[in-house]
Structures are given as C-alpha cells and as structure tokens.
Write a protein that holds these residues in place. Structure first.
Motif, PDB file in Angstrom:
ATOM      1  N   LYS A 527      31.526   8.767  24.400  1.00 22.34           N
ATOM      2  CA  LYS A 527      32.614   9.753  25.021  1.00 22.34           C
ATOM      3  C   LYS A 527      32.592  10.990  24.258  1.00 22.34           C
ATOM      4  O   LYS A 527      32.654  11.415  23.207  1.00 22.34           O
ATOM      5  CB  LYS A 527      34.176   9.250  24.868  1.00 22.34           C
ATOM      6  CG  LYS A 527      34.328   7.890  25.612  1.00 22.34           C
ATOM      7  CD  LYS A 527      35.815   7.581  25.332  1.00 22.34           C
ATOM      8  CE  LYS A 527      35.955   6.301  26.357  1.00 22.34           C
ATOM      9  NZ  LYS A 527      37.526   5.786  26.125  1.00 22.34           N
ATOM     10  N   GLU A 528      32.252  12.196  25.080  1.00 20.07           N
ATOM     11  CA  GLU A 528      32.030  13.562  24.738  1.00 20.07           C
ATOM     12  C   GLU A 528      33.331  14.321  24.633  1.00 20.07           C
ATOM     13  O   GLU A 528      33.674  15.063  23.922  1.00 20.07           O
ATOM     14  CB  GLU A 528      31.105  14.288  25.427  1.00 20.07           C
ATOM     15  CG  GLU A 528      29.432  13.748  25.315  1.00 20.07           C
ATOM     16  CD  GLU A 528      28.994  13.515  24.012  1.00 20.07           C
ATOM     17  OE1 GLU A 528      29.464  14.752  23.074  1.00 20.07           O
ATOM     18  OE2 GLU A 528      28.347  12.762  23.624  1.00 20.07           O
ATOM     19  N   ALA A 529      34.074  13.977  25.710  1.00 23.10           N
ATOM     20  CA  ALA A 529      35.385  14.309  26.012  1.00 23.10           C
ATOM     21  C   ALA A 529      36.355  13.529  26.693  1.00 23.10           C
ATOM     22  O   ALA A 529      35.956  12.251  26.897  1.00 23.10           O
ATOM     23  CB  ALA A 529      35.509  15.753  26.712  1.00 23.10           C
ATOM     24  N   LEU A 530      37.456  13.998  27.126  1.00 22.11           N
ATOM     25  CA  LEU A 530      38.424  13.047  27.613  1.00 22.11           C
ATOM     26  C   LEU A 530      37.808  12.437  29.146  1.00 22.11           C
ATOM     27  O   LEU A 530      37.856  11.277  29.375  1.00 22.11           O
ATOM     28  CB  LEU A 530      39.728  13.657  28.214  1.00 22.11           C
ATOM     29  CG  LEU A 530      40.851  12.708  28.805  1.00 22.11           C
ATOM     30  CD1 LEU A 530      41.105  11.644  27.796  1.00 22.11           C
ATOM     31  CD2 LEU A 530      41.964  13.509  29.155  1.00 22.11           C
ATOM     32  N   SER A 531      37.237  13.123  30.021  1.00 22.18           N
ATOM     33  CA  SER A 531      36.349  12.642  31.030  1.00 22.18           C
ATOM     34  C   SER A 531      34.961  13.087  31.176  1.00 22.18           C
ATOM     35  O   SER A 531      34.146  13.186  32.281  1.00 22.18           O
ATOM     36  CB  SER A 531      37.312  13.431  32.107  1.00 22.18           C
ATOM     37  OG  SER A 531      36.912  14.700  32.225  1.00 22.18           O
ATOM     38  N   VAL A 532      34.241  13.025  29.945  1.00 20.97           N
ATOM     39  CA  VAL A 532      32.944  13.225  29.753  1.00 20.97           C
ATOM     40  C   VAL A 532      32.348  12.259  28.965  1.00 20.97           C
ATOM     41  O   VAL A 532      32.522  12.149  27.902  1.00 20.97           O
ATOM     42  CB  VAL A 532      32.601  14.904  29.208  1.00 20.97           C
ATOM     43  CG1 VAL A 532      31.239  15.085  29.076  1.00 20.97           C
ATOM     44  CG2 VAL A 532      33.214  15.821  29.985  1.00 20.97           C
ATOM     45  N   ILE A 533      31.251  11.567  29.699  1.00 19.59           N
ATOM     46  CA  ILE A 533      30.447  10.542  29.239  1.00 19.59           C
ATOM     47  C   ILE A 533      29.191  10.799  28.745  1.00 19.59           C
ATOM     48  O   ILE A 533      28.448  11.311  29.964  1.00 19.59           O
ATOM     49  CB  ILE A 533      30.816   9.294  29.906  1.00 19.59           C
ATOM     50  CG1 ILE A 533      32.407   8.915  30.015  1.00 19.59           C
ATOM     51  CG2 ILE A 533      29.978   8.046  29.133  1.00 19.59           C
ATOM     52  CD1 ILE A 533      33.044   8.576  28.739  1.00 19.59           C
ATOM     53  N   LEU A 568      28.015  12.188  32.586  1.00 19.06           N
ATOM     54  CA  LEU A 568      28.829  11.962  33.415  1.00 19.06           C
ATOM     55  C   LEU A 568      30.060  12.463  33.102  1.00 19.06           C
ATOM     56  O   LEU A 568      30.668  12.379  32.059  1.00 19.06           O
ATOM     57  CB  LEU A 568      29.132  10.480  33.578  1.00 19.06           C
ATOM     58  CG  LEU A 568      27.846   9.633  34.117  1.00 19.06           C
ATOM     59  CD1 LEU A 568      28.146   8.129  33.869  1.00 19.06           C
ATOM     60  CD2 LEU A 568      27.506  10.111  35.608  1.00 19.06           C
ATOM     61  N   ILE A 569      30.704  13.475  34.023  1.00 17.06           N
ATOM     62  CA  ILE A 569      31.792  14.248  33.859  1.00 17.06           C
ATOM     63  C   ILE A 569      32.785  13.764  34.646  1.00 17.06           C
ATOM     64  O   ILE A 569      32.257  13.327  35.950  1.00 17.06           O
ATOM     65  CB  ILE A 569      31.420  15.792  34.061  1.00 17.06           C
ATOM     66  CG1 ILE A 569      30.958  16.096  35.180  1.00 17.06           C
ATOM     67  CG2 ILE A 569      30.606  16.073  32.644  1.00 17.06           C
ATOM     68  CD1 ILE A 569      30.638  17.821  35.417  1.00 17.06           C
ATOM     69  N   GLU A 598      35.392   1.584  29.851  1.00 17.99           N
ATOM     70  CA  GLU A 598      36.797   1.686  29.928  1.00 17.99           C
ATOM     71  C   GLU A 598      37.522   3.053  29.661  1.00 17.99           C
ATOM     72  O   GLU A 598      37.507   3.348  28.706  1.00 17.99           O
ATOM     73  CB  GLU A 598      37.550   0.645  29.355  1.00 17.99           C
ATOM     74  CG  GLU A 598      39.172   0.220  29.676  1.00 17.99           C
ATOM     75  CD  GLU A 598      39.525  -0.790  28.816  1.00 17.99           C
ATOM     76  OE1 GLU A 598      40.721  -1.130  29.292  1.00 17.99           O
ATOM     77  OE2 GLU A 598      39.060  -1.185  27.825  1.00 17.99           O
ATOM     78  N   THR A 599      38.175   3.396  30.890  1.00 20.94           N
ATOM     79  CA  THR A 599      38.950   4.491  30.438  1.00 20.94           C
ATOM     80  C   THR A 599      40.448   4.096  31.023  1.00 20.94           C
ATOM     81  O   THR A 599      40.837   3.222  31.216  1.00 20.94           O
ATOM     82  CB  THR A 599      38.730   5.645  32.030  1.00 20.94           C
ATOM     83  OG1 THR A 599      38.622   5.064  32.971  1.00 20.94           O
ATOM     84  CG2 THR A 599      37.273   6.119  31.777  1.00 20.94           C
ATOM     85  N   ALA A 600      41.492   5.115  30.539  1.00 21.94           N
ATOM     86  CA  ALA A 600      42.785   4.720  30.732  1.00 21.94           C
ATOM     87  C   ALA A 600      43.165   4.302  31.811  1.00 21.94           C
ATOM     88  O   ALA A 600      42.754   4.869  32.856  1.00 21.94           O
ATOM     89  CB  ALA A 600      43.782   5.856  29.919  1.00 21.94           C
ATOM     90  N   PRO A 601      44.125   3.470  32.160  1.00 23.43           N
ATOM     91  CA  PRO A 601      44.586   3.128  33.417  1.00 23.43           C
ATOM     92  C   PRO A 601      45.325   4.141  34.187  1.00 23.43           C
ATOM     93  O   PRO A 601      45.641   5.011  33.445  1.00 23.43           O
ATOM     94  CB  PRO A 601      45.564   1.962  33.206  1.00 23.43           C
ATOM     95  CG  PRO A 601      46.046   1.852  31.780  1.00 23.43           C
ATOM     96  CD  PRO A 601      44.983   2.699  30.789  1.00 23.43           C
TER      97      PRO A 601
END
Length: 771
Positions: A527-533, A568-569, A598-601
């Motif tokens: 995980k590079e950031a909250l929504s960046v993989i 992936l962003i 897994e990301t937060a629900p």
C-alpha cells in the motif's frame, strides 16, 4: 306245454325228440307225406321212449308229423304237430380227377330237389369238405400227389343225404417254384427245388412279345441256363414236373428280362463354372435306368437317371476323372462302358502374397497348381479402376498409388476353362503424406495443428519439437491439439500419416510456432497510500506486456506495464483480488494466481431510524460492502444506546422521549478493519402523559384527566367502543378533556396522546378501559 323237435334228417329218415309229459303212459307218432296219396307212417312208443327215428321215408318229401301223449286209459292228454322235409336222394359219382396239385374235380348226376351238394375228400384222418351248387364241383386245399376218397351228399332245406359211394382220385404233382436271373445280357438262369414224387421236369422259354422261337428243355436236374438270348428283352418261362407215369403236374409261369448291354457313344462335356460334367450316351434296349460313375483315385461320384444323359456334380478342381456308364433293368446291370478321361479346371491358386517392394510398385506372387496352363491376375482399386496381368509365371508386377486399397484375385486356366474363384485379397498401400500443415498457439502449454486430410490415412501422428524435448500425439482426423508444452517456447510442428498396415514414407514439412506467454507470479502487494496499491511480479517472457487487474464487488481496476511492477489507484472500499496476465504476439497467458487485497469496508448508503415504543427505537441500514458486523450508537446528553450485530438492523432500548440523539455506525470487516460512518441526528418522540384518570359525568359523559409531560405540549383524547369512536382535543394548556353524549352500556378504550408539530398522534401511549 308239449312240443317236439327235429335233431337229424336224411334222405329216408327223420329223428325226433320230445320232453316227458306228466301222466302219459305211451306216445303215438304219425307221419303223413304231404301231396303224396296213401303214404303215411304210424308208430306207438312206451312212456320211456322220448327219442325216435322214423325210417323208410320218401326222399325230398315234406311230412306232417304229429306226436300224441296218451294215458293208460287211452285218453289223449296232449298233442303237437311239426312239418319237416326229408333230404334229397343220394348222388352217384360219375368220375373224379385232378388237374391241379391242390384240387380234385368231381362229376355226378343231378339229384331232384337238391339245392346244393357237399363234396368231401378224405386222406386218412383228415377230411376236406366244400359246398357247391351243381356238378362238376372242385375240392381245393388238398395236398399234391396224394390219393383221396371222394364222396358227394345232396342238400336241401330239410338236411343232407347220406354220402354217395366213394371214388378214389389222386392230385397231380406240385409245380416247381422257379428262381430266375439274368447273369449276363444274353442269358437267363433257371433253378428250382425238388418236387415230391417228380420223375423229371420240363422248362420252356419264349420272348414275351411272341417274336422268335420257343426254347424247351427236359431235365431231371433242378437248374439250367438258356443262352444266346436278346439283351434287355422280356422272356416268359414255363415249367412243370411229371411223375413216373409221365403225367404232368402243375405248371409255373414267370417273366424274366435279360440284363441290358453296355451303352454306346458315351460323351462327356465339362462345365467349368459349376464344376459339373454332363455325360450322354446312346439308349440301350431294355434299360430302365443308367448309372454314371466318375472315379478319381479312391473318390467315386455317381449319378443315376432314367434318361440318356446325366449331370455329375461336385467335381474337384485340378483332378482327372475316368467316366463310365452302366445300364440297369429288373434283371440286373450291364458291364460298364470303357472309361472316358475328363480333366477338370485347375484349382484356384494358393499361397498368394502381396508386397510393396518399393513405393508405387506391387508384387503379387502365388504357387503353381495342377493342370494350370497359365494365370490371370486381376487388380481392382477402390476407385473402380481395374487392370490385369496374363502370365505363365507365378508372379506379376503392378503400378500403385499411395492410400489406395487394391482387391486382388488370381485365376488359373487350362483347356477345360477357368479355375473357381479363390480368396479375394485386399492390400492397402501406405497413406499419402500430409501437406500444408498450419500451427497456432492456444495457450501457454498447448498448440493446435491443422492440415489437409490425405487418402488412406486412418490416423496421424503430430510431433512438436522444441524447448528441451519432443511431444507426440496420435489420433484420427486432420487436426490435433498438442498439450503439455512449455509456455513462451518456440516449437517445430510436423505430421505423419498412418494406416493399420503402414505409415507414409515421409513426414510433412514442419511449421514453426511459439506458445503463449507464461503466467506471471505475483510476489508482493504494497500500500503506497490510502487508495494506491503497488503490485510486483516475476516472469521470464520475451516481448510480453503485463496487465494487472484488481477485481472486487464494485468492479475492475487495471494497470499495464512491460516491466515487473504496476500501480493501482483509486481502489474502493471492500475486498478485492489482484491477478496479472502476460500478453504477446503468440497470445495471452493464463492469469496468475489471485492475491487477496483487503480495503476498509464501505459505509452503508442508507440508514433509517423508526420509533417502535416510547423507549424502543429500530435502526436499519443497507449492506456495507466488505463489512461483516456493524456497531450502531445513539448519543445524547441524557445517555447512550448501542447495538453490535451481524444483521443490517437493530433494536435500541432505553431511549429517552423528547430527546435529540447523534446517530453513528461502524462497519467492521472479517479481519477487523473498521470504517466509522456518521448520519443525520435523530429526535425521539414526545413523552406520553402520566397519571391518566377517568371521571364519570352523569350517565352518558366522561372526563379524562392527565399530568402533562411538558407545559407547551398539546394533547388529544380518543375513545374507541363498539357503538362508536369519539375524540376530544382540549384547549392549549389544559390537562383534562370532557366527552359527553356517549352511548351507555359499552366498554371504551381511552388513549391520551401528545400531538406533534406536524399534527400526527403517537400510537403507543398507554390505554385505559372505561365501562
């Protein structure tokens, strides 16, 4: 009860008998001739006489006989009458003689009144009798050469006369019983057994049709042979014996045919198609049937017929037969004709071998056969074209094409014709070799090869050479899928055709193809950031482009790279699965194994709060993606209500009426990742009044009194009964309400409810019962 009966009658007597009659001391018998005047007979008998014979009667005369029973005083106690005729007079024999050995003929003068005569021939204790109607009469059933005493009796309805004076007569000799045969076509042999009292024999022979002269022989022997006779001719033979006095006995006559002579002009015609021989000849005089014999070694074939030709079936091929004809009639058979030689067609050649000594050439060979002058080989291909070879040798060469089936027959010939058909052999040449092979990759480990089908091929072997080895695959049809190959590898594809017997002489021209890329292997996901993989993988493909895909319930997110990592962003909440594929000009690889990310629900989109009772509230919400459990909370300065559940709804108790709450929810994943969600605040309902009391106002009125929860709240009172519903709304600030003119004799449900600012009434305030 008195009767008389006759028990014997002769020409001059009648015998009577009667039963004893009670009281009779004598019997009187009177016999009176009917139609004869003055002739009667009277006799007396004592009571002891019950049987008498009346004599001195007239022959062939009817008598009326009366019998009377008389007592001692001469009185007739009983009487009876009967009519009886005497027998005719006694015959006189004129002569008796024998013409046959078993009979004697008797002549006599006729007797008046006789209806028949009884002849008797007596020899010692034996006696032969015979009834005849008139003279002369013959007694049969006698013994040959035997002396008999002959008598005659006349008979009418009354009885038989006494025997005549006898005459002696002797039967003649018995006839010899001939046995005849024809030992040859021009002779007849005659034999017989000895005849009792015979001194000699006379035998004569003559053609039955009367032609020619009669032959006669006298002999004392019991056999003789007549020769120089006509073949196949019927003769009549007559024989008799004579005694010492030269008197001939019975004669015996029979017919005998001479056996036929051998047929002439025998001709034999052979039918090669059916292995039969047609034999013909000139008819023979006197022959009834003919027998044809065809002999070859120990084998004998026969044919019987009544005509002048016959077909001998089931001849063997490759054999020499000797054919002769014998004529038959009732007398016997002729001598066989001189044998005629017959050579049959040769047998079908055997030990046939077929080989393709080199591509395009067939060699057919066989063993020689008996009586085979030359051979013809027929070769027919399965497209209908036929060629043949004519030779005196035992082999033939033929041109051939690949992939054809040839049907081969070999026949032998001689002057008699063609041999029977032997086995038909088939030979299939090697299939043609495939051409125009094309190959295309299907996946990282499989390639599909196609080619044009070739004649004669029953199966194909596909060969893929490349990498570190060779892969083979066999089966029918002009297409094959080769599997278990290495991904991202160059292969050379070739095809070879096979039949059940052989394979094509060369493989097809090779076609090169590269398999699809290998599947990449995901090594790490960070995980590079909250929504960046960031995704990293490993692969050894050449000239490949990689596509990384994150797949979740919300959709797909992709990134592309020619290296070994990709980012992936903007990934959404909720779980996702990440996989990668490689793509090159050879095709696309299989996807890598998916790695869960897994990301937060997600927070539920909708949340609804509903007041159930004054102290209970129901909260429901939509499903949050990736969430497994939920925690809902209502907060106010007066307190907090909380619920933790797997469901998407919850009941919260201990709610304070008329209070503003803050509403929040936590969505929690299976692994404990949490999303905090805030929603619009919630105000609980107004409080229901307390201390509700009911007072009677006369017989048809009621006052409802309560204690207000808030001074500024408005209230309404509702009465519900079976005879009607009533509502009362007091002025603002009042805490009671009067309801009049209600029907008496009913039970009412009374509810006091606060009225909200929107004008709606609460439905869950307590109820009172008023009667």
């Amino acid at each position: 009860g008195f009767s008389v009966s006759i028990y014997d009658v002769t020409s001059r007597s009648i015998s009577l008998k009667w039963p004893k009659f009670p009281g009779a001391s004598s019997y009187r018998v009177t016999a009176t001739a009917v139609n004869t005047v003055g002739h009667s007979l009277l006799a007396h008998f004592s009571d002891a006489t019950l049987k008498v014979t009346l004599t001195s009667l007239i022959p062939n005369t009817i008598y009326a006989i009366q019998v009377e029973a008389i007592d001692k005083n001469g009185i007739i106690l009983a009487e009876t009458k009967i009519m009886q005729s005497t027998a005719p007079d006694i015959p006189v024999i004129d002569q008796a003689y024998s013409k046959l050995s078993n009979s004697i003929t008797v002549e006599w003068r006729a007797v008046p009144g006789a209806t028949s005569y009884l002849l008797a021939a007596q020899d010692g204790d034996s006696c032969v009798e015979m009834v005849v109607t008139n003279s002369p009469g013959t007694v049969t059933g006698l013994k040959p050469a035997t002396l008999y005493r002959i008598t005659v009796r006349s008979i009418n309805s009354g009885g038989k006369s006494q025997p005549s004076p006898f005459r002696k007569a002797k039967t003649v000799l018995a006839a010899p019983a001939l046995s005849v045969s024809s030992p040859s076509c021009d002779s007849i042999a005659v034999s017989w057994k000895a005849v009792y009292m015979a001194a000699g024999f006379s035998v004569s022979l003559m053609r039955s049709d009367g032609l020619g002269r009669m032959l006669k022989e006298n002999t004392t022997n019991t056999s003789l042979i007549f020769t120089n006779l006509d073949p196949g001719t019927l003769y009549t033979i007559k024989a008799y014996a004579w005694n010492v006095n030269g008197i001939p006995g019975d004669d015996f006559t029979c017919n005998q045919k001479t056996s036929p002579k051998a047929p002439a002009g025998v001709q034999v015609a052979f039918n090669s198609g059916t292995l039969r021989a047609m034999v013909s000849w000139m008819p023979t005089e006197g022959a009834l049937t003919y027998s044809v014999t065809a002999s070859s070694g120990l084998l004998k074939l026969k044919c019987n017929t009544s005509s002048a030709s016959c077909t001998v079936p089931s001849l063997r091929c490759g054999s020499e037969y000797y054919v002769s004809v014998t004529a038959y009639n009732d007398a016997g058979y002729s001598t066989p004709t001189d044998a005629v030689s017959l050579k049959t067609v040769p047998c079908a050649p055997v030990n046939i071998s077929i080989e393709e000594d080199e591509p395009g050439h067939l060699l057919v060979s066989w063993s020689s056969v008996n009586f085979g002058d030359y051979y013809v080989v027929f070769v027919k291909s399965d497209d209908g074209l036929e060629v043949h070879c004519n030779t005196s040798q035992t082999q033939c060469h033929f041109q051939s094409d690949c992939g054809f089936t040839y049907f081969i027959s070999v026949f032998a010939y001689n002057k008699a014709g063609q041999s029977p058909s032997g086995d038909v052999f088939n030979y299939t040449t090697a299939p043609c070799c495939p051409r125009h092979v094309r190959a295309e990759p299907l996946s990282g480990d499989s390639v599909r090869g196609t080619w044009a089908a070739v004649r004669g091929a029953e199966a194909y072997e596909t060969r893929a050479a490349g990498g570190s080895g060779v892969v083979l695959c066999s089966g029918p049809g002009p297409a094959r899928t080769l599997t278990a190959l290495r991904c991202g590898t160059r292969y050379s594809i070739s095809v070879r055709a096979f039949s059940e017997a052989s394979a094509c002489h060369a493989a097809s021209a090779a076609s090169d193809v590269r398999t699809a890329p290998c599947s990449p292997e995901i090594i790490t996901i960070s995980k590079e950031a909250l929504s960046v993989i960031s995704v990293h993988w490993q692969s050894s493909n050449e000239e490949a482009t990689y596509i990384v895909t994150a797949r979740g319930e919300a959709g797909l997110w992709c990134c592309t790279s020619s290296g070994n990592s990709c980012t992936l962003i903007n990934l959404p909440c909720g779980s996702a699965f990440v996989s990668a594929i490689a793509r090159s000009p050879a095709g696309q690889s299989l996807p890598s194994y998916s790695v869960p990310l897994e990301t937060a629900p997600c927070c539920p989109d909708d949340l609804i709060v509903t007041q159930v009772t004054q102290s209970i509230t129901n909260i429901s919400w939509s499903v949050g993606m990736g969430a497994q459990t939920y925690v809902t909370t209502l907060d106010s300065p007066k307190g907090q209500a909380k619920c933790h559940t797997l469901q998407n709804h919850c009941l919260l108790g201990c709610i304070t009426c008329g209070t503003n709450y803050t509403v929040s929810l936590k969505a929690i994943s299976e692994t404990g990742l949490t999303s905090s969600c805030m929603y619009q605040g919630y105000s609980s309902s107004a409080c229901c009044p307390s201390g509700v009391k009911l007072y009677r106002l006369g017989t048809n009125g009621i006052r409802v009194h309560w204690r207000a929860s808030e001074e500024t709240m408005n209230y309404t009172t509702d009465l519900h009964g079976s005879k009607g519903n009533f509502t009362c709304t007091p002025s603002s600030g009042l805490n009671h309400c009067d309801i009049t003119e209600i029907p008496c004799g009913d039970v009412y449900t009374v509810v006091v409810s606060p009225v909200t600012g929107m004008g709606s009434k609460l439905t869950f305030c307590p109820k009172k019962i008023y009667s």
